[in-house]
Design an enzyme around this catalytic site. Sequence first.
Site, mmCIF file in Angstrom:
data_model
loop_
_atom_site.group_PDB
_atom_site.id
_atom_site.type_symbol
_atom_site.label_atom_id
_atom_site.label_comp_id
_atom_site.label_asym_id
_atom_site.label_seq_id
_atom_site.Cartn_x
_atom_site.Cartn_y
_atom_site.Cartn_z
ATOM 1 N N LYS A 172 0.839 -1.205 0.000
ATOM 2 C CA LYS A 172 0.000 0.000 0.000
ATOM 3 C C LYS A 172 0.872 1.252 0.000
ATOM 4 C CE LYS A 172 -3.665 2.604 0.222
ATOM 5 N NZ LYS A 172 -4.700 2.510 1.257
ATOM 6 N N LYS A 240 -1.308 11.317 6.333
ATOM 7 C CA LYS A 240 -1.030 10.236 7.283
ATOM 8 C C LYS A 240 -0.298 9.104 6.581
ATOM 9 C CE LYS A 240 -3.837 7.017 7.936
ATOM 10 N NZ LYS A 240 -4.043 5.611 7.490
#
Length: 288
Positions: A172, A240
Amino acid sequence: MARVAFLGLGVMGFPMAGHLAANGHEVTVWNRSAAKAEAWAAKHPGRVAPTAREAAEAAEFVMACVGNDDDLRQVCLSDDGAFAGMSSGSLFVDHTTVSAAVTRELSEHALASGIGFVDAPVSGGQAGAENGQLSVMCGGGAADYARAEPVIAAYAKICRLMGPSGAGQLTKMCNQIAIAGLVQGLSESLNFAERAGLSISDVVEVISQGAAGSWQMQNRHKTMEENRFNFGFAVDWMRKDLGICLSTAEENGASLPVTALVDQFYKEVQHMGGGRWDTSSLIARLRR
């Protein structure tokens, strides 16, 4: 069909849990905001649990899609957390994008209790979740993945085991690194077209058929032209994720100069009040 608990009903989790119910699974949901869980139950067959622990009791599979490392630890390890309710032999599937470090930490906790653990972050945004067309990248043991994959299939376009625990999260990170540079390049291209007096639609029609084409170009050029940035994955969440990428690069020695630069551009967007805008809002800072 399986007994499934789904923890976290944000823009991704809400439709993902819905696909599980639509595919015939027996679904129990929990969300930190109870109103959102009740709204889900009003729309889909299934029940609401007051805590993550109670949602996980009797579940064969517990899926989670929450905010960050600390949120995930709380959902898993607190007295009212999922692990306290899960039985030996059940399987936890984490769809949250978090650090590989917390994934490995929680995987060890789970395995010590006889609970399987698969990290399974997703890509495809809100539209992918709603349409059941997510890309799911997984880490964990082969046997646990083989059990989880048929359940994940309810909302997956592709699902792949990438390696041991943490490998899904590392994949990811690759995804977010690639997107960051791509969206910045697209923003610069469209802004250049505007300033050159060209029609963005005409430019995109031509260049999208060649090497410059991308999903972002096809699906976001019009909304970027119109300054509409309410299409899913928010800048706050992207920052984030990029923070996780940059921190991990410090550990493994990878060089991410473009990612670091784009992270600062997103910081500027936040300062413009765009923390909840979607990631295509990078073009907004070029128009100031």
